[in-house]
Design a protein around this motif. Structure first.
Motif, PDB file in Angstrom:
ATOM      1  N   ASP A 142       0.806  -1.222   0.000  1.00  0.00           N
ATOM      2  CA  ASP A 142       0.000   0.000   0.000  1.00  0.00           C
ATOM      3  C   ASP A 142       0.843   1.278   0.000  1.00  0.00           C
ATOM      4  O   ASP A 142       0.610   2.194   0.806  1.00  0.00           O
ATOM      5  CB  ASP A 142      -0.938   0.005   1.234  1.00  0.00           C
ATOM      6  CG  ASP A 142      -1.742  -1.271   1.361  1.00  0.00           C
ATOM      7  OD1 ASP A 142      -2.227  -1.775   0.328  1.00  0.00           O
ATOM      8  OD2 ASP A 142      -1.886  -1.776   2.495  1.00  0.00           O
ATOM      9  N   MET A 172      -2.111  -7.500  10.313  1.00  0.00           N
ATOM     10  CA  MET A 172      -1.231  -6.355  10.038  1.00  0.00           C
ATOM     11  C   MET A 172      -1.300  -5.361  11.200  1.00  0.00           C
ATOM     12  O   MET A 172      -2.382  -5.035  11.680  1.00  0.00           O
ATOM     13  CB  MET A 172      -1.639  -5.683   8.723  1.00  0.00           C
ATOM     14  CG  MET A 172      -1.376  -6.564   7.518  1.00  0.00           C
ATOM     15  SD  MET A 172      -2.097  -5.911   5.997  1.00  0.00           S
ATOM     16  CE  MET A 172      -1.101  -4.453   5.736  1.00  0.00           C
ATOM     17  N   TRP A 210      -4.305  -1.315   8.141  1.00  0.00           N
ATOM     18  CA  TRP A 210      -4.316  -1.444   6.682  1.00  0.00           C
ATOM     19  C   TRP A 210      -3.838  -0.148   6.027  1.00  0.00           C
ATOM     20  O   TRP A 210      -3.128   0.634   6.645  1.00  0.00           O
ATOM     21  CB  TRP A 210      -5.708  -1.899   6.205  1.00  0.00           C
ATOM     22  CG  TRP A 210      -5.928  -3.389   6.442  1.00  0.00           C
ATOM     23  CD1 TRP A 210      -5.172  -4.213   7.220  1.00  0.00           C
ATOM     24  CD2 TRP A 210      -6.963  -4.207   5.882  1.00  0.00           C
ATOM     25  NE1 TRP A 210      -5.664  -5.499   7.176  1.00  0.00           N
ATOM     26  CE2 TRP A 210      -6.758  -5.519   6.367  1.00  0.00           C
ATOM     27  CE3 TRP A 210      -8.035  -3.960   5.039  1.00  0.00           C
ATOM     28  CZ2 TRP A 210      -7.600  -6.586   6.015  1.00  0.00           C
ATOM     29  CZ3 TRP A 210      -8.877  -5.018   4.681  1.00  0.00           C
ATOM     30  CH2 TRP A 210      -8.653  -6.316   5.166  1.00  0.00           C
ATOM     31  N   ALA A 211      -4.229   0.090   4.805  1.00  0.00           N
ATOM     32  CA  ALA A 211      -3.582   1.136   4.008  1.00  0.00           C
ATOM     33  C   ALA A 211      -3.634   2.521   4.663  1.00  0.00           C
ATOM     34  O   ALA A 211      -4.539   2.821   5.440  1.00  0.00           O
ATOM     35  CB  ALA A 211      -4.232   1.189   2.637  1.00  0.00           C
ATOM     36  N   GLN A 253     -11.961   2.667   5.561  1.00  0.00           N
ATOM     37  CA  GLN A 253     -10.782   1.925   5.090  1.00  0.00           C
ATOM     38  C   GLN A 253     -10.103   2.673   3.946  1.00  0.00           C
ATOM     39  O   GLN A 253     -10.747   3.374   3.170  1.00  0.00           O
ATOM     40  CB  GLN A 253     -11.195   0.524   4.617  1.00  0.00           C
ATOM     41  CG  GLN A 253     -10.010  -0.391   4.311  1.00  0.00           C
ATOM     42  CD  GLN A 253     -10.410  -1.633   3.541  1.00  0.00           C
ATOM     43  OE1 GLN A 253     -11.378  -2.282   3.902  1.00  0.00           O
ATOM     44  NE2 GLN A 253      -9.664  -1.944   2.494  1.00  0.00           N
ATOM     45  N   ASP A 254      -8.807   2.476   3.820  1.00  0.00           N
ATOM     46  CA  ASP A 254      -8.007   2.964   2.686  1.00  0.00           C
ATOM     47  C   ASP A 254      -8.151   4.464   2.440  1.00  0.00           C
ATOM     48  O   ASP A 254      -8.534   4.919   1.347  1.00  0.00           O
ATOM     49  CB  ASP A 254      -8.383   2.198   1.408  1.00  0.00           C
ATOM     50  CG  ASP A 254      -7.856   0.769   1.427  1.00  0.00           C
ATOM     51  OD1 ASP A 254      -7.357   0.334   2.487  1.00  0.00           O
ATOM     52  OD2 ASP A 254      -7.936   0.104   0.387  1.00  0.00           O
ATOM     53  N   GLU A 271     -11.476  -0.644  -3.806  1.00  0.00           N
ATOM     54  CA  GLU A 271     -10.927   0.003  -2.610  1.00  0.00           C
ATOM     55  C   GLU A 271      -9.821   0.956  -3.037  1.00  0.00           C
ATOM     56  O   GLU A 271      -9.674   1.258  -4.220  1.00  0.00           O
ATOM     57  CB  GLU A 271     -10.385  -1.068  -1.648  1.00  0.00           C
ATOM     58  CG  GLU A 271      -9.367  -2.003  -2.300  1.00  0.00           C
ATOM     59  CD  GLU A 271      -8.985  -3.191  -1.436  1.00  0.00           C
ATOM     60  OE1 GLU A 271      -9.448  -3.305  -0.307  1.00  0.00           O
ATOM     61  OE2 GLU A 271      -8.181  -4.027  -1.926  1.00  0.00           O
ATOM     62  N   THR A 305      -4.290  -8.342  -4.073  1.00  0.00           N
ATOM     63  CA  THR A 305      -4.573  -6.906  -4.037  1.00  0.00           C
ATOM     64  C   THR A 305      -3.520  -6.147  -4.835  1.00  0.00           C
ATOM     65  O   THR A 305      -2.419  -6.646  -5.075  1.00  0.00           O
ATOM     66  CB  THR A 305      -4.533  -6.382  -2.588  1.00  0.00           C
ATOM     67  OG1 THR A 305      -3.217  -6.583  -2.071  1.00  0.00           O
ATOM     68  CG2 THR A 305      -5.547  -7.101  -1.722  1.00  0.00           C
ATOM     69  N   HIS A 315      -2.414  -1.778  -4.807  1.00  0.00           N
ATOM     70  CA  HIS A 315      -2.764  -0.529  -4.127  1.00  0.00           C
ATOM     71  C   HIS A 315      -1.553   0.374  -4.311  1.00  0.00           C
ATOM     72  O   HIS A 315      -0.431  -0.086  -4.231  1.00  0.00           O
ATOM     73  CB  HIS A 315      -2.985  -0.800  -2.627  1.00  0.00           C
ATOM     74  CG  HIS A 315      -3.464   0.396  -1.872  1.00  0.00           C
ATOM     75  ND1 HIS A 315      -4.585   0.372  -1.089  1.00  0.00           N
ATOM     76  CD2 HIS A 315      -2.976   1.654  -1.779  1.00  0.00           C
ATOM     77  CE1 HIS A 315      -4.775   1.561  -0.543  1.00  0.00           C
ATOM     78  NE2 HIS A 315      -3.804   2.358  -0.949  1.00  0.00           N
ATOM     79  N   HIS A 326       2.056  -2.430  -5.429  1.00  0.00           N
ATOM     80  CA  HIS A 326       2.694  -3.589  -4.802  1.00  0.00           C
ATOM     81  C   HIS A 326       2.438  -4.885  -5.567  1.00  0.00           C
ATOM     82  O   HIS A 326       1.540  -4.970  -6.403  1.00  0.00           O
ATOM     83  CB  HIS A 326       2.344  -3.708  -3.307  1.00  0.00           C
ATOM     84  CG  HIS A 326       0.911  -4.026  -2.982  1.00  0.00           C
ATOM     85  ND1 HIS A 326       0.174  -3.315  -2.061  1.00  0.00           N
ATOM     86  CD2 HIS A 326       0.073  -4.987  -3.436  1.00  0.00           C
ATOM     87  CE1 HIS A 326      -1.037  -3.822  -1.972  1.00  0.00           C
ATOM     88  NE2 HIS A 326      -1.132  -4.850  -2.792  1.00  0.00           N
ATOM     89  N   ARG A 331       3.635  -8.971   0.743  1.00  0.00           N
ATOM     90  CA  ARG A 331       3.753  -8.172  -0.476  1.00  0.00           C
ATOM     91  C   ARG A 331       4.992  -7.279  -0.458  1.00  0.00           C
ATOM     92  O   ARG A 331       5.693  -7.171   0.555  1.00  0.00           O
ATOM     93  CB  ARG A 331       2.476  -7.332  -0.622  1.00  0.00           C
ATOM     94  CG  ARG A 331       1.248  -8.199  -0.751  1.00  0.00           C
ATOM     95  CD  ARG A 331      -0.039  -7.463  -0.467  1.00  0.00           C
ATOM     96  NE  ARG A 331      -0.141  -7.079   0.932  1.00  0.00           N
ATOM     97  CZ  ARG A 331      -1.128  -6.349   1.450  1.00  0.00           C
ATOM     98  NH1 ARG A 331      -2.095  -5.912   0.664  1.00  0.00           N
ATOM     99  NH2 ARG A 331      -1.146  -6.042   2.727  1.00  0.00           N
TER     100      ARG A 331
HETATM  101  O1  FUB Z   1      -3.022  -3.978   2.970  1.00  0.00           O
HETATM  102  C1  FUB Z   1      -4.287  -4.327   3.460  1.00  0.00           C
HETATM  103  C2  FUB Z   1      -5.360  -4.040   2.446  1.00  0.00           C
HETATM  104  O2  FUB Z   1      -5.099  -4.735   1.242  1.00  0.00           O
HETATM  105  C3  FUB Z   1      -5.429  -2.597   2.010  1.00  0.00           C
HETATM  106  O3  FUB Z   1      -6.066  -1.770   2.927  1.00  0.00           O
HETATM  107  C4  FUB Z   1      -6.117  -2.753   0.709  1.00  0.00           C
HETATM  108  O4  FUB Z   1      -6.085  -1.617  -0.089  1.00  0.00           O
HETATM  109  C5  FUB Z   1      -5.361  -3.917   0.122  1.00  0.00           C
HETATM  110  O5  FUB Z   1      -4.143  -3.510  -0.437  1.00  0.00           O
END
Ligand code: FUB
Length: 460
Positions: free
Chosen positions: A39, A68, A102-103, A154-155, A205, A260, A262, A277, A289
């Motif tokens: 990400d 994560m 996450w991202a 998210q993201d 996303e 994924t 991103h 990635h 990743r």
């Molecule tokens: O890295 C975790 C999740 O996977 C991200 O929030 C998404 O965008 C995808 O890359």
């Protein structure tokens, strides 16, 4: 004579083979080969000649994204030699969150650096968009709470327009939203909230907005119906919050990709670059990743020319190499510990915000976290000062590799090179302890440790 010619020809063939091998070995993708990262959020900050990339972090051996927990920051001036500044924010540093680091994105805004990230809220289990602040780009960042008015956050991606207005974009599970942020970045302006989903064909996303030739480009990972892995798509608008016109796919399926994708774009030293990635570093394991980078180009109409992920990447013909530069004073905020020691600043020319000192009693120590993807070798250096005389300490890596070490007297900070050490996959703790049996004349000050990647061929 004939024999000489044969030897010369063999040497030429050998040199050719070696140069081919070197060009393969020195491919620049993945960009970071010592740690699993995803990400990517690339940036260039005002009055700073470095390119910065902020990433989320995958644990070695993981087969899902649920575990994560933290983020890293990387910088470079030449896109070959990179610095990993270590962990910059972790779940443990965010009181309101329980999981799913996450991202994220980063922004410089009104004199501070912010990490805009997502985690699941404790007890509720829904994504919130968090805000953490630092006065330096390398962090660590201090959490300020989550943004009010963002549901299912998210993201997140933040975009500051030329007039200084901050916009937030976010989305997951086939949805994407945008809104203007208030000046403190802690809430959206509800009247500006837009649902962009229907304008972004295939969106899943990970939105990211950048500006090119006066137009707003929203890039995003999407799924063609019911079909993983994600491809990268984009849409273009006259205004940040749309309406957006769907343009198409610009990173299609490619070998070794993860489920994924991103990423984000940046312009550095006059070149537009797309960071994204893949799963190349882990040999195709989708949940571990690695960051990739390729040039981003447009045609005469301003359409993005599709990117085919390449081993050459940014094509500087050298393998990227990363040095972990870990400031001792960051302590818990960076995954380490300051045990009965303090952060001080009176010895001049330290790096970062200070150094760790006052190792007064046996077992007083500083711990520093180094995260890596695979068991591998690093050149290990410690920057220290010991103005009043030599000081006796134990230097430990993961408790079992250690040296009793006498740090020689030094009024100024200097680096001691401890040679090559082996780190294990995952979390490694470097600890510098006050020795329990031998008195010191001096008082030790630890500024930072560095771990420089050593590649196999360099050992031969
Ligand atoms: O890295 C975790 C999740 O996977 C991200 O929030 C998404 O965008 C995808 O890359």
């Amino acid at each position: 004579m004939i024999l000489e010619k044969q030897i010369t020809i063999r040497k030429l063939i050998g040199a050719l083979a070696l140069s081919l091998l070197v060009s393969v070995v020195y491919a620049q993708n993945p960009v970071f080969t010592h740690v699993f990262t995803a990400d990517p959020s690339p940036h260039v900050w005002p009055d700073d000649d470095r390119l910065w990339v902020y990433t989320s972090h995958d644990e070695p051996g993981s087969n899902n994204h649920y575990g994560m927990t933290g983020y890293h920051a990387f910088s470079t001036t030449d896109m070959v030699n990179w610095t990993d500044h270590g962990r910059i924010l972790h779940l443990e540093n965010v009181a309101w969150a329980e999981s799913h680091a996450w991202a994220m994105d980063a922004v410089y805004y009104r004199g501070n650096y912010y990490l805009i990230y997502c985690m699941k809220e404790a007890g509720i289990g829904l994504f919130r968009t968090g805000v953490a602040r630092s006065d330096v780009p390398e962090g660590p960042f201090t959490d300020l709470g989550y943004i009010k008015g963002v549901e299912f956050g998210q993201d997140p991606a933040i975009f500051i327009d030329d007039d200084g207005t901050p916009y937030l974009f976010w989305g997951h599970d086939r949805q994407c939203y945008g809104a203007e942020l208030n000046d403190d970045l802690m809430s959206i302006k509800p009247e500006t909230y837009v649902d962009l989903t229907s304008q972004l064909t295939h969106v899943f996303e990970g939105p990211w907005v950048h500006k090119y030739n006066g137009k707003y480009y929203l890039t995003y990972p999407g799924l063609t119906p019911r079909r993983w892995p994600e491809k990268m798509f984009y849409a273009v608008a006259e205004k940040p919050l749309g309406p957006y016109e769907f343009k198409g796919c610009f990173i299609d399926d490619f070998d070794g990709q993860s489920g994924t994708n991103h990423g984000g774009t940046v312009t550095y030293k006059g070149k537009d670059i797309m960071f994204y990635h893949s799963a190349w570093l882990s040999g195709g394991l989708s949940e571990t990743r690695c960051v990739m980078a390729d040039y981003l180009k447009y045609d005469q109409n301003g359409d993005i020319i599709p990117i085919v992920p390449s081993k050459e990447g940014l094509g500087i013909a050298k393998r990227t190499k990363t040095t972990l530069h870990l400031e001792a004073e960051n302590g818990f905020a960076a995954g380490g510990e300051l045990y009965n020691v303090i952060v001080d600043t009176w010895i001049k020319d330290y790096s970062g915000k200070g150094y760790v000192t006052n190792f007064d009693n046996p077992y007083d120590h500083v711990s520093i976290l180094a995260q890596v993807a695979k068991p591998s070798k690093y050149r290990f250096k410690v920057s220290y000062a010991s103005p009043d005389g030599e000081s006796n300490h134990d230097v430990l890596i993961n408790s079992h590799q250690y040296k009793d070490f006498v740090f020689p007297q030094s009024e100024a900070f200097r680096e001691i090179d401890f040679g090559i050490v082996e780190l294990k996959a995952g979390d490694n703790l470097i600890r510098i302890f006050k020795r329990n049996w031998k008195p010191s004349q001096g008082q030790l000050a630890i500024d930072y440790v560095e771990l420089e990647q050593v590649f196999e061929e360099e050992n031969q």
